[in-house]
Design an enzyme around this catalytic site. Structure first.
Site, PDB file in Angstrom:
ATOM      1  N   HIS A 268     -11.865 -26.506 -30.732  1.00 53.83           N
ATOM      2  CA  HIS A 268     -12.914 -26.969 -31.975  1.00 53.83           C
ATOM      3  C   HIS A 268     -12.091 -27.947 -32.786  1.00 53.83           C
ATOM      4  CE1 HIS A 268     -15.003 -26.067 -34.658  1.00 53.83           C
ATOM      5  NE2 HIS A 268     -14.500 -25.362 -36.394  1.00 53.83           N
ATOM      6  N   HIS A 307     -20.492 -28.234 -25.510  1.00 50.85           N
ATOM      7  CA  HIS A 307     -20.919 -27.726 -26.260  1.00 50.85           C
ATOM      8  C   HIS A 307     -21.247 -26.819 -26.438  1.00 50.85           C
ATOM      9  CE1 HIS A 307     -21.945 -27.713 -31.166  1.00 50.85           C
ATOM     10  NE2 HIS A 307     -20.524 -28.202 -30.967  1.00 50.85           N
ATOM     11  N   ASP A 363     -15.564 -35.295 -31.010  1.00 54.02           N
ATOM     12  CA  ASP A 363     -13.845 -35.301 -30.674  1.00 54.02           C
ATOM     13  C   ASP A 363     -14.504 -36.757 -29.768  1.00 54.02           C
ATOM     14  OD1 ASP A 363     -13.917 -33.917 -32.697  1.00 54.02           O
ATOM     15  OD2 ASP A 363     -13.545 -31.799 -31.718  1.00 54.02           O
TER      16      ASP A 363
HETATM   17  N1  CMC Z   1     -14.644 -29.448 -19.166  1.00 54.40           N
HETATM   18  C1  CMC Z   1     -14.473 -28.450 -17.900  1.00 54.40           C
HETATM   19  N2  CMC Z   1     -15.864 -28.238 -17.616  1.00 54.40           N
HETATM   20  C2  CMC Z   1     -15.930 -27.139 -18.597  1.00 54.40           C
HETATM   21  C3  CMC Z   1     -15.955 -28.402 -20.238  1.00 54.40           C
HETATM   22  C4  CMC Z   1     -15.305 -29.004 -20.143  1.00 54.40           C
HETATM   23  N3  CMC Z   1     -15.043 -29.363 -21.306  1.00 54.40           N
HETATM   24  N4  CMC Z   1     -16.459 -27.328 -21.209  1.00 54.40           N
HETATM   25  C5  CMC Z   1     -16.928 -26.111 -20.822  1.00 54.40           C
HETATM   26  N5  CMC Z   1     -17.082 -25.992 -19.557  1.00 54.40           N
HETATM   27  C6  CMC Z   1     -17.870 -25.121 -17.878  1.00 54.40           C
HETATM   28  C7  CMC Z   1     -17.483 -23.708 -18.085  1.00 54.40           C
HETATM   29  O1  CMC Z   1     -15.605 -23.904 -17.986  1.00 54.40           O
HETATM   30  C8  CMC Z   1     -18.076 -23.073 -17.834  1.00 54.40           C
HETATM   31  O2  CMC Z   1     -18.617 -23.480 -16.948  1.00 54.40           O
HETATM   32  P1  CMC Z   1     -18.284 -22.173 -15.824  1.00 54.40           P
HETATM   33  O3  CMC Z   1     -19.526 -22.294 -15.830  1.00 54.40           O
HETATM   34  O4  CMC Z   1     -18.378 -22.252 -14.347  1.00 54.40           O
HETATM   35  O5  CMC Z   1     -17.390 -20.447 -15.650  1.00 54.40           O
HETATM   36  C9  CMC Z   1     -19.120 -23.744 -18.562  1.00 54.40           C
HETATM   37  O6  CMC Z   1     -18.959 -25.238 -18.524  1.00 54.40           O
HETATM   38  C10 CMC Z   1     -20.258 -23.124 -19.444  1.00 54.40           C
HETATM   39  O7  CMC Z   1     -18.933 -23.426 -20.768  1.00 54.40           O
HETATM   40  P2  CMC Z   1     -18.397 -22.136 -21.091  1.00 54.40           P
HETATM   41  O8  CMC Z   1     -16.909 -21.729 -21.723  1.00 54.40           O
HETATM   42  O9  CMC Z   1     -18.964 -20.927 -21.739  1.00 54.40           O
HETATM   43  O10 CMC Z   1     -19.098 -22.700 -22.873  1.00 54.40           O
HETATM   44  P3  CMC Z   1     -18.908 -22.181 -24.438  1.00 54.40           P
HETATM   45  O11 CMC Z   1     -20.136 -22.759 -25.135  1.00 54.40           O
HETATM   46  O12 CMC Z   1     -18.295 -21.772 -24.744  1.00 54.40           O
HETATM   47  O13 CMC Z   1     -17.551 -23.448 -24.922  1.00 54.40           O
HETATM   48  C11 CMC Z   1     -16.467 -25.404 -25.926  1.00 54.40           C
HETATM   49  C12 CMC Z   1     -18.441 -24.747 -25.413  1.00 54.40           C
HETATM   50  C13 CMC Z   1     -17.061 -26.422 -26.757  1.00 54.40           C
HETATM   51  C14 CMC Z   1     -15.800 -24.338 -26.225  1.00 54.40           C
HETATM   52  C15 CMC Z   1     -16.170 -26.204 -24.759  1.00 54.40           C
HETATM   53  O14 CMC Z   1     -17.359 -26.752 -23.933  1.00 54.40           O
HETATM   54  C16 CMC Z   1     -14.784 -27.171 -24.670  1.00 54.40           C
HETATM   55  O15 CMC Z   1     -14.152 -26.376 -24.447  1.00 54.40           O
HETATM   56  N6  CMC Z   1     -14.739 -28.093 -24.824  1.00 54.40           N
HETATM   57  C17 CMC Z   1     -13.453 -28.986 -24.564  1.00 54.40           C
HETATM   58  C18 CMC Z   1     -13.173 -28.884 -25.930  1.00 54.40           C
HETATM   59  C19 CMC Z   1     -13.961 -29.396 -27.140  1.00 54.40           C
HETATM   60  O16 CMC Z   1     -14.121 -30.405 -26.536  1.00 54.40           O
HETATM   61  N7  CMC Z   1     -14.301 -28.759 -27.716  1.00 54.40           N
HETATM   62  C20 CMC Z   1     -14.637 -29.560 -29.476  1.00 54.40           C
HETATM   63  C21 CMC Z   1     -16.351 -28.900 -29.812  1.00 54.40           C
HETATM   64  S1  CMC Z   1     -17.080 -30.397 -30.543  1.00 54.40           S
HETATM   65  C22 CMC Z   1     -16.258 -30.279 -31.823  1.00 54.40           C
HETATM   66  C23 CMC Z   1     -16.262 -29.409 -32.424  1.00 54.40           C
HETATM   67  O17 CMC Z   1     -16.489 -27.904 -32.340  1.00 54.40           O
HETATM   68  O18 CMC Z   1     -15.119 -29.316 -33.973  1.00 54.40           O
END
Ligand code: CMC
Length: 435
Positions: A268, A307, A363
């Site tokens: 987050h 996201h 971010d």
């Molecule tokens: N790098 C590589 N792969 C990713 C990333 C990433 N940053 N984000 C998602 N994926 C992949 C994930 O592994 C999954 O792949 P698969 O379908 O093969 O298993 C697919 O994309 C879908 O992702 P998800 O984990 O189901 O997505 P989510 O909605 O649960 O997670 C998230 C959203 C923001 C937690 C995630 O994208 C992430 O961890 N990003 C990196 C951390 C980040 O930048 N966070 C800030 C978010 S924006 C500001 C805020 O909220 O504070």
């Protein structure tokens, strides 16, 4: 049969049910009618991490994640970032309308006159180790403010709630600056009521022996824009924490400290700090392809990418990129920008990221600006928490006014054992644990 309804046939019983559809949703409680017999509890939905569950009605923030649209109270974020100050946007987010001149003057005056902290706050801060993470100090000292304002417990009184809202918005920069000064071993600086919200924050962070701090106007404006972009983002993890804890009628200081704790996580608000660490780890533009390969092979994530809601470019990241150019004219270019731009370029063309609709989020670029302005990465998430305080409080206030809200209490699917025979201590060795 109504056209705005859903017909469900339960194949276990052959019975058919008609559920009303309202605002693109069905009420989860309507599913309870679907039972196999009188003893059956009724159907529930299973939605780990609430990926497809609306938990409230809200008129604060609108997001269209597929189109990359973000609006506060109906106004596009781009327009607000261009024309407003942060406190003007805070007023909009809280009260649902843009303030006129007199309203803004009064609002700014009120916030300015609540910026001082009770002297005991200095003592909790002094109790932290010199190398404590600023976000941990921030979360703990927001909770500790509950000891200073015991009347805040009366959360059913709207006037009392508003008093605490103003206090919290006013005091967050002071608390944040204290956590910074504590970590570098400098004496705390008291607020200066002649300065704007962000100028005063810069004063409390960086004033040394000069009699009056003069903030660089370009940097103060850039910080103000960054604060506008972070003011609210509907039902994200920390806001949901604010609403969940607040729904038990806990006071706003304790509820907000829970929200800030949720924000601190690397998935987050903690992601901005992780982005900088990642850029430092990558080191040079030439190492970007190898890093992307590592991520695709399942070793870590590309921090600042992806996201839950945006499946398009995060509109906040676009504005931050423009703001960076103005900041770099004053501070000089942050060399990490080249690595970030290269990461973005390759990722946006790569099948892995394209297929999963992974774009830069808020971010990704914010830390590069923060660092150029002079902040250390450990402080970045505190910079997110200050403006998000406005969103948390607006959502908390909205929740208290919503007659449909009750204490937040999800259900579960129980997967453990039941009615097990008790095992006396002497016979337990080797007993199989229930997983
Ligand atoms: N790098 C590589 N792969 C990713 C990333 C990433 N940053 N984000 C998602 N994926 C992949 C994930 O592994 C999954 O792949 P698969 O379908 O093969 O298993 C697919 O994309 C879908 O992702 P998800 O984990 O189901 O997505 P989510 O909605 O649960 O997670 C998230 C959203 C923001 C937690 C995630 O994208 C992430 O961890 N990003 C990196 C951390 C980040 O930048 N966070 C800030 C978010 S924006 C500001 C805020 O909220 O504070």
């Amino acid at each position: 049969m109504a056209s705005n309804s859903l017909t469900i046939t339960d194949n276990r019983t052959g019975k058919t049910y008609e559920l009303p559809i309202e605002d693109g949703t069905v009420r989860a409680m309507d599913l309870r009618k679907i039972r196999t017999d009188a003893e059956d509890f009724g159907l529930m939905t299973y939605d780990p991490a609430y990926v497809n569950t609306a938990s409230c009605r809200s008129s604060i923030t609108y997001i269209d994640g597929d189109r990359g649209i973000l609006e506060y109270r109906g106004y596009p974020i781009e327009v607000l970032a261009e024309h407003c100050t942060f406190l003007e946007v805070a007023y909009l987010v809280l009260f649902g309308k843009l303030p006129d001149q007199a309203e803004l003057k009064e609002w700014v005056n009120e916030i300015t006159h609540h910026t001082m902290l009770h002297e005991t706050t200095k003592r909790f801060m002094e109790g932290f180790r010199y190398d404590s993470h600023p976000m941990a100090m921030f979360v703990s000292s927001v909770a500790a403010l509950s000891t200073v304002y015991p009347e805040a417990k009366d959360v059913l009184d709207p006037e009392n709630r508003m008093r605490q809202i103003k206090r919290l918005i006013a005091k967050m920069p002071t608390l944040a600056a204290m956590s910074y000064r504590h970590s570098v071993g400098f004496p705390y600086v008291y607020p200066d009521n002649d300065l704007s919200y962000t100028e005063n924050f810069m004063n409390m962070l960086w004033k040394m022996v000069e009699p009056k701090y003069a903030a660089n106007p370009v940097l103060a404006r850039a910080l103000d824009v960054l604060f506008i972009l972070h003011a609210d983002h509907e039902q994200n993890c920390s806001t949901s924490a604010m609403r969940a804890v607040g729904s038990s009628q806990a006071d706003p200081y304790l509820s907000l400290s829970a929200a800030a704790a949720a924000l601190s996580g690397p998935l987050h608000g903690g992601a901005n700090e992780q982005v900088l660490k990642m850029l430092d780890e990558i080191g040079t533009k030439a190492n970007v392809p190898a890093y992307i390969k590592k991520v695709k092979d399942g070793h870590g994530k590309l921090m600042g990418f992806g996201h839950r809601v945006y499946k398009n470019y995060d509109p906040r990241a676009k504005i931050i990129k423009w703001t960076a150019d103005q900041v770099f004219e004053v501070t000089g270019r942050n060399a990490r920008l080249d690595i970030a731009l290269e990461l973005e370029r390759i990722a946006l063309e790569d099948e892995y990221f394209v297929q999963r609709k992974l774009y830069p989020n808020v971010d990704f670029y914010s830390g590069i600006i923060y660092q150029a302005v002079g902040f250390r990465p450990e402080f970045f998430t505190v910079l997110f928490a200050i403006p998000r305080t406005v969103g948390w409080l607006a959502q908390w206030e909205e929740m208290h006014r919503d007659a449909e809200q009750k204490i937040a209490r999800p259900r579960q699917i129980y997967t453990g054992g039941r009615k097990l025979a008790f095992i006396p201590m002497e016979e337990r060795q080797g007993a199989v644990a229930v997983k």
